[in-house]
Design an enzyme around this catalytic site. Structure first.
Site, PDB file in Angstrom:
ATOM      1  N   LEU A   1      -5.613  22.250  29.833  1.00 19.50           N
ATOM      2  CA  LEU A   1      -6.425  21.598  28.804  1.00 19.50           C
ATOM      3  C   LEU A   1      -5.567  20.931  27.706  1.00 19.50           C
ATOM      4  O   LEU A   1      -4.762  21.596  27.059  1.00 19.50           O
ATOM      5  CB  LEU A   1      -7.368  22.642  28.164  1.00 19.50           C
ATOM      6  CG  LEU A   1      -8.328  22.091  27.106  1.00 19.50           C
ATOM      7  CD1 LEU A   1      -9.300  21.103  27.711  1.00 19.50           C
ATOM      8  CD2 LEU A   1      -9.063  23.219  26.407  1.00 19.50           C
ATOM      9  N   ASP A   2      -5.772  19.630  27.507  1.00 16.71           N
ATOM     10  CA  ASP A   2      -5.112  18.869  26.440  1.00 16.71           C
ATOM     11  C   ASP A   2      -3.588  18.884  26.554  1.00 16.71           C
ATOM     12  O   ASP A   2      -2.883  18.731  25.556  1.00 16.71           O
ATOM     13  CB  ASP A   2      -5.546  19.385  25.057  1.00 16.71           C
ATOM     14  CG  ASP A   2      -7.043  19.207  24.833  1.00 16.71           C
ATOM     15  OD1 ASP A   2      -7.630  18.306  25.452  1.00 16.71           O
ATOM     16  OD2 ASP A   2      -7.630  19.965  24.046  1.00 16.71           O
ATOM     17  N   GLN A   3      -3.075  19.077  27.767  1.00 16.29           N
ATOM     18  CA  GLN A   3      -1.622  19.156  27.949  1.00 16.29           C
ATOM     19  C   GLN A   3      -1.078  17.984  28.751  1.00 16.29           C
ATOM     20  O   GLN A   3       0.125  17.930  29.024  1.00 16.29           O
ATOM     21  CB  GLN A   3      -1.250  20.468  28.670  1.00 16.29           C
ATOM     22  CG  GLN A   3      -1.578  21.720  27.890  1.00 16.29           C
ATOM     23  CD  GLN A   3      -0.720  21.886  26.656  1.00 16.29           C
ATOM     24  OE1 GLN A   3       0.333  21.256  26.541  1.00 16.29           O
ATOM     25  NE2 GLN A   3      -1.171  22.684  25.730  1.00 16.29           N
TER      26      GLN A   3
END
Lengths: 285, 285, 285, 285
Positions: free
Chosen positions: A228-230
């Site tokens: 997530l969000d990486q």
């Protein structure tokens, strides 16, 4: 003007620029954009080349073949991606209820600045159907609940295949995609996260920002990966806030950032200017 | 690493990129930076090439010669400038009384980020002699009055020649240079003007900005030409102001801009990344 | 002009603005700055008042007394801090080897923009002694090793007391302060952290930024608390970076941010414009 | 919450803040926003006050009367403007063919961030009728030719009166208004100019910007006065450009600026936060 675009990554070796330029020149291609970047710390070489196809002698297959031979001369250390007279990429926009990013993309396409074609819009809510209709775009309602998530995603993927989608834009789409979905579109799903990543990962970043008391908020467009969000960051921007700004003010100010950051990232991606290496992007100008 | 840098302007012609890359490659030069720009509106082509000289077979004269032959093959439409293993450019800083830009440049040199060597400091006032002394720099006091202007400038020019100066930096130097002075250093005199040009040309730009009620102020670094504040712009930056800011506040905020804009412009110039064409700059990244 | 500054926090109650303005007016004080902020989410009220003392009838003790009576009328829900004709705050700058922030502060003081007086400089290295000497500032060398840390801090605190220091500036001081040290200067120690907090807490933030591939880097000035990089943020700023920027480039670009962010935060603090509430700051303009 | 807003300009006199606060307090008004600005150079005082009307004892007429008495106590040097429980201001948007600013305003209203009501849209072209229809807004087509200009403007004014318009927004409306038109809406017509004023006044500012070679472009929202692009500036913003950007790229990048700058200026205006004095604005935060 019909053009070809080439993105190259390689171990840095003397002669690669000359070899690539020569390949194009000998076939009568006029190079109209050449940009190169070498990373000293890891000995890597990256290049973007764009050339005019008007008098260029090779077709796509011939060019791929020539590139394979060239790579062999450099010990096969070179990866590349070629877009030969590419048609405008076909986009699917996934959205929920928030309208600002969707309208922004539709209006940009109408004004001729998108560099791609919004082929369809998929949403887990009905509320943006009117926006799609106004811009004459197919709209598919695929509701999602905890129980139906797998089936809903299968339906989404079916739609994306049926409409021959190249790139998926998450325009404030508030659902997490499964690894299986992501695997079908490697480096072709772009999300807009409403914070200056890596600050404020996850839910409600404007509330997190207010609570930490930051003086600047941001938005980040990135490729979606399973973490997530990486994913690799394509574009970011920021704006000033003060103690007077409530969470609602941050949300309002943030919407302006989200629109711009998403559309700039998308434009770079659709112009084949973004090269991903080790979860970082090179965005050629 | 010893390198050569080349800036090229030309009518756009198929094969120039390949010809230039090939020239370098055949002499065993490894290209470490290549950036190109074509202007459709005027059919011009611009390029910057940097290559490693370690295994490169030609010397400076040989390279110039090869470039002349290459230019002949392209109907002599090509201009270029070559820096072959250039020593750090030698700078003269001209200043008056205001210390912030001078200290900034001296400290940047000390921290190793200047890409040039401050060889001497010339001022029409004594007040900054202490700054020069602190950083162990030669300081020459050349007073200027209306009556002595011509003689003073002759003395300045004598100093610049004696100290073999390449580039002249006007670090808030409040005097206008004569055409004769400027002609000796074409595209080698950089001034910092304390406004967002072309707004607020001439004297007292912060007062002009306050009177016009702008919400943003700026600073501009440009090459000095004989027309006041009309030379090619190298770098600009801005900062927000409000109605609360007095002229003194604008001046204070502006000083931060001036330092940064001047140093960024100077760095680009000293790295041979700035190409001037028709009074506009290309600043290669 | 001699002035008094007042920062007030209170439960929001009808009549507080009028009561405070009236208190000052009845004593013939002319209010020259009044700024107020109410937070709806927690029902709090904050205000900054500055008034001219020329004809004002009360002294500092009398004003404190009047404020206590006023607070009693509002159920003692009001906290305040009063600076009555305050002398310029006395600063200690703690630094290590990096010169840019120290020079910046010293030069700003010399140019009259600091709003405080740098009374002494303390370092765990000798290298910046020359900078202190150039600006005629006392410099104390207090070396620190793992074994001598407690004694070194005791010596630092002794110096700060002896020189009657109000505010401590950590100008890229690479040591962590003990809770005991921090407790002696509550909300009076300002640090500059070289990242956009809360991103990249801790060591080597520019390397972290490069590894994450962000497109913007930042700097953050904050009050020092016992939790690392978690104190209330006073000021932040950012600058763009690209894939071409190495960690060294980020470090260089970051230095410009650090100087500006630290000096802006310090200026706000020294002008008594910063009010801390629940680990967030209100910075009145 | 029903509120009153007051903007005050006055010769600076001891006691004005106290007198104004006291007036409101004695009538049981709770001040929720107070912001003040004194200009030393001209001895002027400006203030914005917002208070809650829930328990406030006076009506609009009573408040005006009280303000007149207060002004008399200060030698009638005070001007003010009062908005007492103001209904949302009614807007007319004048546009030509370019859609981006109109869509932006309509979408902002739909998302609840406009602080006013778009009551009608007037255009000298038919092309944006569909946008108006999509958002359910009355649209009037008033064509303009050199021969019909006076009659067309009379028709526009008739429409603005009929629809009881408070504020006129020129959303990339490419026509110049007559002094007579402007006189009917003093400080109530807001234009977005696509340059960083005062640079590039008049036609085709992006072309002018390209020709001058600036490194930053801007947009400016200002009140319309009879002198072209000379009215008081409300808001400005800028974005970076490079030599790679063509006039078309500047135009595209500029559109993003235009939207944001216009909407921010309009929001400040509609919240009664903008005070004009001597052709400069104070924009209270």
């Amino acid at each position: 003007m019909s053009t070809a675009s080439l993105l190259v990554s390689s171990r840095d070796r003397t002669g690669i620029v000359a070899a690539l330029s020569d390949l194009i020149f000998r076939q009568n291609g006029n190079i109209i954009d050449a940009d190169q970047h070498s990373e000293k710390v890891n000995g890597m070489f990256f290049m973007r080349l764009v050339w005019d196809l008007e008098h260029y002698a090779l077709d796509a297959a011939g060019t791929e073949n020539a590139l394979r031979q060239l790579a062999a001369n450099f010990d096969n250390q070179m990866q590349w991606r070629l877009w030969y007279a590419p048609p405008p990429p076909r986009l699917a926009v996934l959205c929920s209820k928030t309208p600002h990013c969707l309208y922004d993309l539709l209006l940009r396409e109408q004004m001729g600045e998108l560099e791609g074609e919004i082929a369809l819009i998929v949403s887990n809510h009905q509320s943006l159907r009117v926006a799609a209709a106004h811009f004459n775009k197919p709209f598919f309602y695929v509701p999602i609940t905890a129980a139906t998530r797998a089936a809903a995603e299968a339906e989404q993927l079916r739609l994306l295949r049926e409409w021959r989608i190249d790139t998926v834009v998450l325009a404030r789409y508030m659902q997490i995609l499964s690894p299986r979905f992501i695997a079908e579109f490697p480096a072709e799903i772009i999300n807009i996260h409403h914070s200056f990543l890596p600050a404020f990962i996850g839910a409600d970043p404007y509330r997190q920002a207010k609570e930490r008391g930051v003086k600047i908020i941001g938005a980040t467009a990135h490729y979606v990966t399973t973490e997530l969000d990486q994913g690799a960051i394509i574009e970011q921007d920021v704006t000033r806030v003060t103690h007077r700004d409530s969470v609602e003010d941050l949300t309002r100010k943030g919407r302006d950032l989200e629109r711009q950051v998403l559309s700039r990232a998308l434009r770079a991606h659709l112009q084949h200017r973004v090269l991903v290496y080790q979860n970082r992007t090179m965005v050629f100008s």
